[in-house]
Scaffold this active site. Structure first.
Site, PDB file in Angstrom:
ATOM      1  N   HIS A  90      -3.700  34.399   3.236  1.00 38.61           N
ATOM      2  CA  HIS A  90      -4.031  33.366   2.505  1.00 38.61           C
ATOM      3  C   HIS A  90      -3.676  32.102   2.591  1.00 38.61           C
ATOM      4  O   HIS A  90      -3.785  31.301   2.427  1.00 38.61           O
ATOM      5  CB  HIS A  90      -5.116  33.739   1.224  1.00 38.61           C
ATOM      6  CG  HIS A  90      -6.491  34.829   1.302  1.00 38.61           C
ATOM      7  ND1 HIS A  90      -7.379  34.164   1.622  1.00 38.61           N
ATOM      8  CD2 HIS A  90      -5.998  35.876   1.111  1.00 38.61           C
ATOM      9  CE1 HIS A  90      -8.063  35.260   1.842  1.00 38.61           C
ATOM     10  NE2 HIS A  90      -7.532  36.965   1.402  1.00 38.61           N
ATOM     11  N   LYS A 115     -11.122  20.564  -5.118  1.00 39.60           N
ATOM     12  CA  LYS A 115     -10.409  21.731  -4.663  1.00 39.60           C
ATOM     13  C   LYS A 115      -8.996  21.628  -5.396  1.00 39.60           C
ATOM     14  O   LYS A 115      -8.835  20.782  -6.295  1.00 39.60           O
ATOM     15  CB  LYS A 115     -10.191  21.627  -2.915  1.00 39.60           C
ATOM     16  CG  LYS A 115      -9.088  20.029  -2.951  1.00 39.60           C
ATOM     17  CD  LYS A 115      -8.865  20.389  -1.971  1.00 39.60           C
ATOM     18  CE  LYS A 115     -10.397  19.917  -0.365  1.00 39.60           C
ATOM     19  NZ  LYS A 115     -10.462  20.558   1.082  1.00 39.60           N
ATOM     20  N   ARG A 116      -8.686  22.588  -6.022  1.00 38.51           N
ATOM     21  CA  ARG A 116      -7.224  22.125  -6.891  1.00 38.51           C
ATOM     22  C   ARG A 116      -6.476  21.476  -5.796  1.00 38.51           C
ATOM     23  O   ARG A 116      -6.200  21.230  -4.608  1.00 38.51           O
ATOM     24  CB  ARG A 116      -6.717  24.018  -6.491  1.00 38.51           C
ATOM     25  CG  ARG A 116      -7.567  25.412  -6.558  1.00 38.51           C
ATOM     26  CD  ARG A 116      -7.894  25.039  -8.305  1.00 38.51           C
ATOM     27  NE  ARG A 116      -5.551  25.819  -9.290  1.00 38.51           N
ATOM     28  CZ  ARG A 116      -5.152  26.402  -9.569  1.00 38.51           C
ATOM     29  NH1 ARG A 116      -6.248  27.263  -9.725  1.00 38.51           N
ATOM     30  NH2 ARG A 116      -4.521  26.262 -10.459  1.00 38.51           N
ATOM     31  N   LYS A 118      -2.209  19.726  -0.503  1.00 41.01           N
ATOM     32  CA  LYS A 118      -3.752  18.921   0.557  1.00 41.01           C
ATOM     33  C   LYS A 118      -4.162  17.774  -0.126  1.00 41.01           C
ATOM     34  O   LYS A 118      -5.712  17.586   1.375  1.00 41.01           O
ATOM     35  CB  LYS A 118      -4.857  20.258  -0.683  1.00 41.01           C
ATOM     36  CG  LYS A 118      -5.396  21.718  -0.986  1.00 41.01           C
ATOM     37  CD  LYS A 118      -5.621  21.687  -2.123  1.00 41.01           C
ATOM     38  CE  LYS A 118      -6.059  23.408  -2.300  1.00 41.01           C
ATOM     39  NZ  LYS A 118      -6.612  23.720  -1.404  1.00 41.01           N
ATOM     40  N   THR A 154     -12.913  26.441   2.090  1.00 41.17           N
ATOM     41  CA  THR A 154     -14.117  27.175   2.418  1.00 41.17           C
ATOM     42  C   THR A 154     -15.056  25.763   1.326  1.00 41.17           C
ATOM     43  O   THR A 154     -16.284  25.649   2.106  1.00 41.17           O
ATOM     44  CB  THR A 154     -14.245  28.384   1.907  1.00 41.17           C
ATOM     45  OG1 THR A 154     -14.122  28.348   0.731  1.00 41.17           O
ATOM     46  CG2 THR A 154     -13.907  29.649   2.229  1.00 41.17           C
ATOM     47  N   LYS A 169     -19.145  24.604   2.566  1.00 47.36           N
ATOM     48  CA  LYS A 169     -20.262  24.197   1.332  1.00 47.36           C
ATOM     49  C   LYS A 169     -20.390  22.945   1.826  1.00 47.36           C
ATOM     50  O   LYS A 169     -21.757  22.546   1.737  1.00 47.36           O
ATOM     51  CB  LYS A 169     -19.458  24.512   0.276  1.00 47.36           C
ATOM     52  CG  LYS A 169     -19.422  26.334  -0.078  1.00 47.36           C
ATOM     53  CD  LYS A 169     -18.099  26.092  -1.604  1.00 47.36           C
ATOM     54  CE  LYS A 169     -17.647  27.771  -1.426  1.00 47.36           C
ATOM     55  NZ  LYS A 169     -16.125  28.163  -2.003  1.00 47.36           N
TER      56      LYS A 169
HETATM   57  C1  26V Z   1      -1.564  32.385  -5.058  1.00 44.85           C
HETATM   58  C2  26V Z   1      -0.669  32.736  -5.434  1.00 44.85           C
HETATM   59  C3  26V Z   1       0.697  32.685  -4.848  1.00 44.85           C
HETATM   60  C4  26V Z   1       1.490  33.753  -5.504  1.00 44.85           C
HETATM   61  C5  26V Z   1       0.963  34.731  -6.962  1.00 44.85           C
HETATM   62  C6  26V Z   1      -0.071  33.920  -7.737  1.00 44.85           C
HETATM   63  C7  26V Z   1      -1.187  33.715  -6.855  1.00 44.85           C
HETATM   64  C8  26V Z   1      -2.917  33.546  -6.740  1.00 44.85           C
HETATM   65  C9  26V Z   1      -3.183  32.831  -6.262  1.00 44.85           C
HETATM   66  C10 26V Z   1      -2.955  32.595  -5.064  1.00 44.85           C
HETATM   67  C11 26V Z   1      -4.230  31.287  -4.444  1.00 44.85           C
HETATM   68  C12 26V Z   1      -3.785  31.031  -2.884  1.00 44.85           C
HETATM   69  C13 26V Z   1      -3.865  31.572  -1.829  1.00 44.85           C
HETATM   70  C14 26V Z   1      -5.571  31.250  -1.444  1.00 44.85           C
HETATM   71  O1  26V Z   1      -6.335  30.637  -2.601  1.00 44.85           O
HETATM   72  N1  26V Z   1      -5.150  30.836  -0.191  1.00 44.85           N
HETATM   73  C15 26V Z   1      -6.998  30.257  -0.051  1.00 44.85           C
HETATM   74  O2  26V Z   1      -7.564  30.637  -0.010  1.00 44.85           O
HETATM   75  C16 26V Z   1      -9.030  30.637   1.228  1.00 44.85           C
HETATM   76  C17 26V Z   1      -9.780  31.928   0.963  1.00 44.85           C
HETATM   77  O3  26V Z   1      -9.189  32.684   2.598  1.00 44.85           O
HETATM   78  C18 26V Z   1      -8.843  29.342   2.177  1.00 44.85           C
HETATM   79  O4  26V Z   1      -9.612  29.348   2.273  1.00 44.85           O
HETATM   80  C19 26V Z   1      -7.761  28.378   1.636  1.00 44.85           C
HETATM   81  O5  26V Z   1      -7.377  27.255   2.564  1.00 44.85           O
HETATM   82  C20 26V Z   1      -6.385  28.907   1.091  1.00 44.85           C
HETATM   83  O6  26V Z   1      -5.716  27.856   0.349  1.00 44.85           O
END
Ligand code: 26V
Length: 804
Positions: free
Chosen positions: A352, A543-544, A549, A651, A655
């Site tokens: 992701h 968004k976050r 971003k 995503t 929406k």
């Molecule tokens: C990242 C991390 C990084 C290190 C460990 C803990 C942790 C926990 C959560 C995340 C989330 C980052 C990944 C994420 O949310 N990616 C997003 O995924 C979406 C679904 O595929 C995508 O639409 C977004 O573009 C993408 O940023």
């Protein structure tokens, strides 16, 4: 009232009496909510048991979606709508003097996720159930989900613990017979027969707590199985024989710590031991559960890959690869090669993010101390990986080092993405560009070693929640105009495209948008005291908060726009409301600084009479699924402005477009595919491509050289640097400005002129009310392909080989 609603009212009143000991006259709103959920749940549970039995009897292959995050939101309204009982429930409650809509807002969001990755898992669960594909979602039942966000009077983010379980969770069912022991630490030995025995120093029990996932029209119900932790019965451990009561309590506390809180960081791995413990606790319990269920139904593990697919939602559950291998070898006595073959054919991995700082790796000593046997197996896997890599003519020594499961540069670390990649038969990205960049950049060498393993599955969103649920007005309008087929299969929404040319339809469409904006205006007034102008363009970025971003690009542009308005108040300005929302990771100082700036900018602009009627800025606190459900239907313009190559998919972009917002965006993530489906003429695309970004990095990017060509931005930055936007603390935003001028890693300056031109083009579109409405209608009509049903159909056919 219909007879069924009458009967339902009796049932709800009965639940109120028998479960809560209350008569209607004494019931609090919360009691009504729980009584309603428990009553509806009876219907759900019957269908659930039927679905589970049917799957077993037919011997179907099942999907197991392993995710440390499920960002579900509220369940009542979604569930009764999927059951087709929403009208009946509303009628029943009305006859009891209770308003369903206000009850629904009392339900806490199940906020077991950070952002896109967690929400995608929730959309996928909805689609799996709606398509009657048998599936388990596996995750953790966090006691505290994603923190709730307050903005203090100074404009700073404050994090408060989230407590969704404070009043219990009426949806869940504890499964006392699905309990697995999970060990940590200790040591392993090989006995004379070559069999390995691991003796952990610590053991906890994982207990399954299930939530039903009801598919569209209630035809199929799947299981979301969340693990909670408890200490092993002290009697069994003979703690009580030693009279060690405090020891037993300490064990219970240590177990609970595992499921205490969701890590609220989505930018860099926390790297803490507790996080690795969470990952292993949940992966081990889930894999043990999958193995146990498989043996129960099929008797032998040889057929595991034929009957179970395990999807890894990012690398967070990747230790599960080593866990399945361990169970097959140590507990079920399979030879290594056979165990590895089963493992690889069972697992698949979704990536992701390509941001290097977000790729998980664990210090080797930590992993070895916590999971000694798993580390040994990782070395064993790696021996094969490296041997194969060395014989591959496409890999030089640098390439061999890159595919290794161990990062040898500096402190030795285990690379979880390499483990997930090697241990899977399929590895996918989440949008076409992202999958291509996986092949070309971060995973280029793994792609040489395992050619063909990387594939693409562009993300999607569930239309049940993100259209039918959140936008009943638009749904009714569409049903009236094109018939109901799109509610079963979103592809049929394409039939609305020609309605863009129908003036009467456009008027009704704008009427729905106006009503949705009025609802948001009321909510914003209640939560912030700010009165937004519902006739202004609602320009939203939700968004976050993350540098890539580029909320900062939007904020800086807002500041420039404000200076233009001040310089020419009588100009013909398109009235805009700039709406921001999103959480910053608690440890992400720069992201918090951006929130602070957004609020400083809002304070100044909203207080200036010159801006009145022309520009308003608001940062809405505590962005979550429920707030998103209010914002999406009310948006006119969707900001999707990440530095190209950095947003894997997005995503929220989907929406917003599905709810009739136009996109201003870069050629990044799924924006590119949205353009292909909607048509370039109905989006405002701007800025560098991913290839251009990469080329500029190679050539050496010097932001200050661009400044001379951006005089308005230069002035705004100088004013910001001098404290004009933070009179109470002049130096507050100095480091932000400096980092832009010195580094500008996300290339805001390089894209600023193009963004400005695109915003002017958006203004021109807005002035043509009919043109805008027609574009918005074509956006809605173009989103059929972005249903998560399509995504899941692709996974089912190409990755999992499952069918309902
Ligand atoms: C990242 C991390 C990084 C290190 C460990 C803990 C942790 C926990 C959560 C995340 C989330 C980052 C990944 C994420 O949310 N990616 C997003 O995924 C979406 C679904 O595929 C995508 O639409 C977004 O573009 C993408 O940023």
């Amino acid at each position: 009232m219909e007879r069924s609603a009458d009967a339902l009212a009796d049932e709800i009143a009965g639940t109120l009496l028998h479960r809560f000991g209350k008569l209607p006259a004494d019931a609090l709103p919360r009691d009504w909510l729980d009584a309603t959920i428990l009553t509806v749940r009876n219907d759900v549970v019957e269908r659930w048991v039927a679905s589970t039995r049917a799957t077993q009897q037919r011997g179907l292959k099942q999907v197991n979606y392993l995710s440390l995050e499920f960002l579900i939101g509220r369940l009542l309204s979604d569930t009764i709508r999927n059951l087709g009982r929403d009208g009946e429930v509303a009628d029943a409650l009305r006859s009891l003097g209770v308003d369903l809509a206000s009850l629904e807002t009392l339900e806490p969001d199940a906020a077991l996720g950070n952002g896109g990755l967690g929400r995608l898992a929730a959309c996928f669960m909805d689609s799996l159930a709606s398509m009657a594909l048998p599936a388990f979602g596996y995750g953790i039942r966090y006691i505290n989900g994603m923190f709730s966000q307050r903005i203090d009077p100074a404009g700073e983010q404050v994090e408060l613990p989230e407590t969704w379980l404070a009043n219990g969770n009426p949806w869940e069912i504890e499964r006392r017979d699905s309990v697995h022991r999970v060990g940590f630490g200790g040591a392993w030995q090989r006995d004379d027969d070559g069999r390995v025995h691991w003796t952990p120093a610590e053991l906890v029990e994982a207990v399954a707590v299930d939530m039903p996932v009801v598919g569209w029209r209630g035809r199929h119900v799947n299981t979301l199985r969340l693990w909670t932790a408890r200490a092993i019965d002290p009697l069994q451990l003979e703690v009580f024989n030693r009279g060690d009561f405090t020891g037993a309590l300490a064990d219970q506390t240590r177990a609970e710590t595992l499921v205490r809180v969701l890590y609220p960081n989505d930018s860099t791995p926390a790297g803490q031991e507790l996080r690795l413990r969470q990952e292993y606790f949940f992966a081990s319990a889930s894999i043990q559960d999958i193995v146990q269920r498989h043996l129960h139904s099929h008797g032998t593990l040889d057929t595991l890959p034929d009957k179970a697919a395990i999807q890894l939602n990012d690398t967070h559950p990747a230790i599960g690869v080593a866990e399945l291998l361990r169970l097959l070898i140590d507990e079920h006595q399979l030879p290594y090669e056979a165990a590895w073959d089963i493992t690889r054919r069972t697992f698949a991995y979704t990536n992701h993010t390509l941001l290097p700082e977000a790729l998980e790796s664990w210090p080797l000593p930590l992993l070895g101390r916590l999971l000694p046997r798993h580390l040994e197996l990782i070395f064993r896997i790696n021996a094969d990986v490296l041997a194969q890599a060395r014989t591959n003519p496409e890999l030089d020594p640098r390439g061999v080092a890159a595919v290794s499961l161990i990062d040898e540069a500096g402190e030795r670390r285990v690379r979880m993405a390499n483990l997930a990649f090697a241990g899977s038969h399929s590895v996918n990205g989440v949008a076409a560009l992202h999958s291509q960049l996986m092949r070309e950049t971060v995973f280029a060498d793994l792609n040489r070693l395992y050619a063909g393993r990387i594939n693409n599955k562009t993300n999607g969103i569930t239309p049940r929640r993100w259209l039918g649920g959140c936008n009943p007005g638009l749904t009714a309008l569409l049903r009236d105009a094109i018939g109901p087929a799109f509610t079963d299969d979103l592809r049929h929404i394409a039939a609305a495209r020609s309605l863009a040319d129908d003036a009467a339809f456009r008027e009704r469409f704008l009427g729905v948008k106006r009503a949705n904006k009025a609802l948001l205006v009321a909510q914003v007034a209640a939560s912030t005291g700010l009165q937004l102008d519902p006739d202004a363009m609602f320009d939203v970025q939700v968004k976050r908060i993350h540098e890539y971003k580029r909320q900062l690009l939007n904020i800086l542009h807002t500041m420039v726009l404000y200076e233009r308005i001040r310089a020419r108040p009588q100009g013909d300005w398109v009235p805009r409301v700039k709406l921001f929302a999103g959480k910053a990771a608690s440890s992400y100082a720069r992201a918090k600084q951006i929130i602070r700036l957004a609020n400083d900018v809002a304070h100044r602009i909203n207080a200036d009479p010159v801006a009145a009627g022309r520009l308003q800025v608001v940062f809405l606190p505590d962005y979550n699924v429920s707030l998103a459900e209010r914002i999406m239907p009310a948006a006119d313009l969707s900001e999707q402005i990440s530095t190209a190559g950095m947003e894997a998919s997005g995503t929220g972009n989907m929406k917003l477009a599905l709810n009739g917002a136009l996109t201003i965006g870069t050629l990044d993530g799924a924006n590119i595919e949205m353009r292909d489906h909607i048509g370039a003429a109905d989006m405002e695309i701007f800025g560098m491509t991913a290839a251009e970004v990469a080329a500029l990095v190679r050539a050496g990017y010097r932001p200050t050289e661009l400044l001379a060509g951006l005089p308005e931005l230069e002035q705004v930055l100088a004013a910001l640097r001098q404290g004009e936007w933070s009179p109470d603390d002049a130096g507050r935003h100095a480091t932000l400005v400096d980092s832009l001028l010195n580094e500008d890693r996300y290339m805001l300056l390089a894209d600023f002129a193009a963004y400005d031109a695109a915003q002017s083009a958006v203004d021109r579109r807005w002035r043509d009310r009919d043109g805008w409405a027609a574009s918005a209608v074509r956006n809605v009509a173009g989103m059929g392909w972005f249903s998560s049903d399509r995504t899941i159909a692709e996974y089912a056919a190409e990755v999992w080989q499952v069918h309902g």
